[in-house]
Design a protein around this motif. Structure first.
Motif, PDB file in Angstrom:
ATOM      1  N   UNK A  44       0.728  -1.218   0.025  1.00 46.31           N
ATOM      2  CA  UNK A  44      -0.145   0.040  -0.034  1.00 46.31           C
ATOM      3  C   UNK A  44       0.864   1.368   0.119  1.00 46.31           C
ATOM      4  N   UNK A  45       1.575   1.302  -0.942  1.00 43.40           N
ATOM      5  CA  UNK A  45       2.440   2.549  -1.164  1.00 43.40           C
ATOM      6  C   UNK A  45       2.160   3.036  -2.301  1.00 43.40           C
ATOM      7  N   UNK A  94      -0.161   4.236   3.015  1.00 43.97           N
ATOM      8  CA  UNK A  94      -1.784   4.132   3.519  1.00 43.97           C
ATOM      9  C   UNK A  94      -1.676   3.597   4.700  1.00 43.97           C
ATOM     10  N   UNK A  95      -2.708   3.742   5.383  1.00 41.32           N
ATOM     11  CA  UNK A  95      -3.119   2.983   6.462  1.00 41.32           C
ATOM     12  C   UNK A  95      -3.246   1.532   6.209  1.00 41.32           C
ATOM     13  N   UNK A 107      -3.790   3.749  11.607  1.00 42.59           N
ATOM     14  CA  UNK A 107      -4.401   5.268  11.913  1.00 42.59           C
ATOM     15  C   UNK A 107      -3.868   5.649  13.392  1.00 42.59           C
ATOM     16  N   UNK A 108      -3.481   6.852  13.611  1.00 40.46           N
ATOM     17  CA  UNK A 108      -3.016   7.180  14.965  1.00 40.46           C
ATOM     18  C   UNK A 108      -3.366   8.845  15.094  1.00 40.46           C
ATOM     19  N   UNK A 115      -3.736  10.983  12.192  1.00 41.27           N
ATOM     20  CA  UNK A 115      -2.833  10.785  11.047  1.00 41.27           C
ATOM     21  C   UNK A 115      -3.210   9.357  10.725  1.00 41.27           C
ATOM     22  N   UNK A 116      -3.638   9.906   9.160  1.00 41.70           N
ATOM     23  CA  UNK A 116      -4.126   8.492   8.482  1.00 41.70           C
ATOM     24  C   UNK A 116      -2.948   8.068   7.280  1.00 41.70           C
ATOM     25  N   UNK A 117      -2.030   7.848   7.755  1.00 41.95           N
ATOM     26  CA  UNK A 117      -0.774   7.333   6.844  1.00 41.95           C
ATOM     27  C   UNK A 117       0.679   7.939   7.164  1.00 41.95           C
ATOM     28  N   UNK A 118       1.449   7.651   6.254  1.00 42.11           N
ATOM     29  CA  UNK A 118       2.912   8.299   6.452  1.00 42.11           C
ATOM     30  C   UNK A 118       3.443   8.779   5.217  1.00 42.11           C
TER      31      UNK A 118
END
Length: 801
Positions: A44-45, A94-95, A107-108, A115-118
């Motif tokens: 999921x990148x 992605x989450x 999800x954090x 924050x939904x992802x990085x």
């Protein structure tokens, strides 16, 4: 060499998995040491577009970003990268996604913000910080061109790829390039190689009007050529080029520098690009460096040169260390507008010496050392010019400026189908063999049974007929060569030979006595080649020795055993017991091969046994090492005698020759104190035996005797003899006159001093008498004993009163 499958597929159309490709390549001679899957553990990148960035309300170093990831509504991601900004195209995990190292994206809440992802850096998706562009070394990666949000980020980064790591032998320098590898793969899958584009539009000015080339030493630099490219624009190179460089372990710098590195990997031809305006003249002179000449290389190190180095100069000052590294003042910088592209052939030996002496091991030097494919040299320069025109807006001037000769681009080797089949054990037709050569890209011509094979310069490892045979075998497939059993003229039953059995016994005896086996060099220095020898033989010197310490074939095993003992003692291992079974070499007449004789030698020093809790300690001495030699004789059913002797390097009063059937077969003794002092050794004892002579002694079956039924009688005698009389002489007289009743005679005491006349000594001998058939009477013993005493008297011995 790291080979990208994505890059390789640009030249060869192959539709197989990386595992199958690696297996096929390995089976045909190039070992694939490792496979790296750049997509492993990544999930999921995607590509994201940053629509807005706001300061995190509760953290100074965090930002709250709204990122479009192609899912309708943008997602909120908290990011701490210092280079995050609005309108950037970035990498987003992605989450529910995963990153290398087992990192799971959830999800954090970070300081109260969801924050939904990085948003990721290149390091976080698996690339090393050593290869990432400096611009993104400490932050997130930003795409240079707009990309549709939601696109697979690995594909956008050209990282949807697998890498093969080749463990190349020095002869396969052709596989140090993508095109060289492409030729190999095309051969295996019977495909054609699609060469890259090298066509560009030339300007209106002749390159020769801008620059001249002069080679002052064509034996070291057979060919040197340059092309001039004007008005280049320094900017980042295309992302696909940056990605391919990073996958190969090279950090992208800018488009001009990246192009030179890219062509290096593509063709295996090292190039150097100079800033034309910084060269300092309109002339390039290639020459040997002057003794102690100095220059500063690209790594900002000042180098002191010698006459063995090759330098590229502006007619006066070095601007590059040929084949190794460029100079600092002519390097490409952000201000560069005009460049000179260099392609050359350098002497491999000179490059190797230079790179080692300066400790400058580079991608360029490693390829020059192994020899480049001259057929690709001008093509590689043209490829660089095409890329400079395409991605740096450069204008290529007309023609190249060159001096010297590329030499022959082909070498011809004649061979026949019969020679190949006879060597491999196949029955291939001439047409099948020609097809294999054509598959390899070798042009052929046929004259009767002879096949003339034209080998291109990229395959410098093929020089003789045997190389062509090997090529046929590996392309045909080693697994396809039929298996056959060897044909033996003589077949043995598989048991140990008599010599092998005896050798195992000897090794078992020595190791049981606490000696460890040593294996040393057969070469020593000239001064020690004849040390510890008892016979005179001429020595054999090596024509081109590695050093004077290994220049001459040995005639004794002891010198290197002493070296091994010294090495251990110097490292606090004081108690040494070593043996070696090896060959010595005795020279003969001129043009005759030397005699090669197997010797058995040993060395012992220090403490042999120590039981501190019992207060017992036994130091190595003469009689201990003599006992080891006696044990060897006993186990081989041989009989040794000993006589006093002198061997240079051994103590004159503590040395004995070993005799077998009256013939010297070796010696035992203590190292001379001066020798021991030279090597910092305590009292050290050695033995050396001619193993060939021991093995040549035929030993029959062992005849066992029954245990005696009758008791024996013993007598002790003390004999006064001259000081120079050896005990062995008295024992021989006793044994010769003792008849069948005498079973043993042994010395148990030797005395010189008070109550003994000057020049005399007392030797005490123990005698054993036994009659195996009858009870032994005093009369029988006295009769034999008297005969022995009379015989001793005739030799000058008298009973001590």
């Amino acid at each position: 060499m790291l080979i990208s499958k994505e890059w390789l597929e640009e030249y060869v159309d192959i539709d197989v998995s990386i595992e199958a490709l690696a297996e096929r390549i390995t089976r045909t001679g190039i070992e694939v040491d490792d496979i790296t899957d750049l997509t492993k553990d990544i999930k999921n990148l995607v590509v994201g577009y940053v629509e807005s960035v706001q300061q995190h309300p509760n953290a100074d170093k965090l930002n709250v970003c709204q990122v479009n990831i192609g899912e309708g509504e943008p997602v909120q991601i908290v990011c701490g990268a210092p280079n995050i900004g609005q309108d950037q195209t970035v990498i987003v995990a992605k989450v529910g996604g995963r990153l290398p190292g087992g990192v799971k994206i959830k999800r954090a809440k970070l300081r109260g913000e969801v924050s939904e992802g990085m948003i990721c850096s290149l390091q976080e998706i698996g690339l090393s910080s050593h290869v990432t562009p400096k611009k993104f070394e400490s932050g997130i990666y930003q795409f240079g061109n707009p990309i549709e949000p939601g696109t697979d980020a690995l594909k956008a980064l050209y990282l949807d790829d697998q890498l093969m790591e080749f463990d190349l032998t020095p002869n396969r320098a052709d596989a140090l390039s993508m095109i060289g590898t492409a030729y190999e793969v095309a051969t295996l899958y019977q495909k054609k190689v699609q060469k890259p584009n090298v066509q560009f539009k030339e300007g209106k000015v002749q390159a020769s009007d801008e620059i001249k080339v002069d080679i002052q030493n064509q034996d070291k630099v057979p060919y040197y050529s340059v092309r001039v490219v004007k008005n280049v624009t320094i900017q980042p190179s295309p992302e696909w080029m940056q990605a391919r460089l990073m996958k190969a372990g090279i950090r992208p710098i800018n488009n001009v520098v990246d192009i030179s590195n890219y062509v290096l990997l593509e063709y295996g031809q090292p190039l150097h690009i100079f800033d034309q305006d910084q060269i300092g003249s309109s002339e390039i002179v290639v020459r040997q460096a002057k003794e102690n000449e100095k220059m500063t290389t690209l790594d900002d190190q000042e180098r002191t040169l010698t006459t063995s180095d090759i330098v590229i100069t502006n007619g006066q000052t070095p601007i590059a260390l040929g084949g190794v590294m460029g100079g600092d003042f002519s390097e490409v910088s952000e201000k560069t507008t005009n460049v000179v592209v260099e392609g050359a052939i350098f002497d491999p030996v000179s490059i190797r010496h230079t790179s080692r002496r300066h400790n400058l091991r580079s991608e360029s030097s490693s390829r020059f050392e192994k020899g480049i494919a001259t057929e690709f040299l001008d093509e590689a320069v043209d490829r660089a010019c095409y890329l400079l025109e395409t991605f740096a807006s450069g204008e290529v001037l007309i023609d190249r400026v060159a001096e010297g000769s590329l030499g022959s681009l082909l070498s011809t080797i004649d061979i026949t189908a019969n020679q190949i089949n006879k060597t491999i054990g196949l029955n291939l037709s001439q047409d099948e063999i020609v097809a294999i050569f054509n598959q390899l890209g070798f042009d052929t011509s046929i004259n009767g049974d002879t096949i003339a094979v034209n080998v291109p310069s990229r395959r410098r490892d093929i020089t003789i007929q045997a190389d062509l045979v090997e090529e046929v075998a590996r392309i045909y497939g080693y697994d396809n060569i039929p298996s056959t059993l060897p044909v033996f003229k003589q077949v043995t039953h598989g048991a140990l030979t008599d010599r092998q059995r005896k050798t195992r016994i000897v090794k078992s005896v020595l190791e049981g006595a606490g000696l460890s086996q040593a294996i040393t060099y057969s070469l020593v220095d000239q001064d020690r080649a004849t040390a510890f020898t008892t016979d005179t033989h001429s020595t054999i010197k090596v024509l081109m020795p590695m050093s004077e310490s290994y220049s001459t074939l040995r005639q004794s095993l002891i010198p290197h055993l002493i070296d091994a003992t010294q090495y251990n003692v110097a490292r606090k291992n004081q108690d040494i017991a070593l043996y070696e079974l090896g060959n010595v070499f005795f020279g003969k007449e001129e043009n005759e091969l030397p005699d090669e004789v197997e010797y058995l030698s040993g060395i012992m020093t220090g403490t042999y046994m120590s039981n501190t809790w019992q207060g017992k300690k036994e130091e190595v001495d003469f009689y201990l090492i003599k006992g080891v030699v006696e044990r060897i004789a006993d186990k081989l059913a041989l009989s040794f005698d000993y006589e006093k002797g002198e061997v240079e390097g051994l103590h004159p009063g503590r040395t004995a020759f070993v005799l077998m059937n009256g013939v010297r077969v070796g010696f035992i003794g203590e190292l001379h104190p001066s020798v021991a002092k030279t090597y910092d050794l305590a009292r050290t004892y050695v033995f050396e035996l001619n193993y060939e002579m021991l093995m040549s002694e035929a030993v029959g079956y062992i005849n066992y005797t029954q245990i005696p039924k009758f008791p024996g009688v013993s007598r002790d005698i003390a004999l006064v003899v001259d000081s120079d009389v050896q005990a062995r002489e008295l024992i021989q007289v006793i044994e010769e006159n003792g008849g069948h009743l005498l079973k043993d005679a042994s010395v148990f005491d030797v005395y010189e001093g008070t109550h003994i006349e000057s020049g005399k000594k007392s030797i005490a001998i123990h005698l054993e008498y036994l009659d195996t058939e009858n009870t032994l009477t005093e009369e029988k013993v006295a009769e034999v004993h008297q005969v022995i005493l009379e015989a001793l008297e005739t030799k000058g011995a008298s009973l001590r009163g």
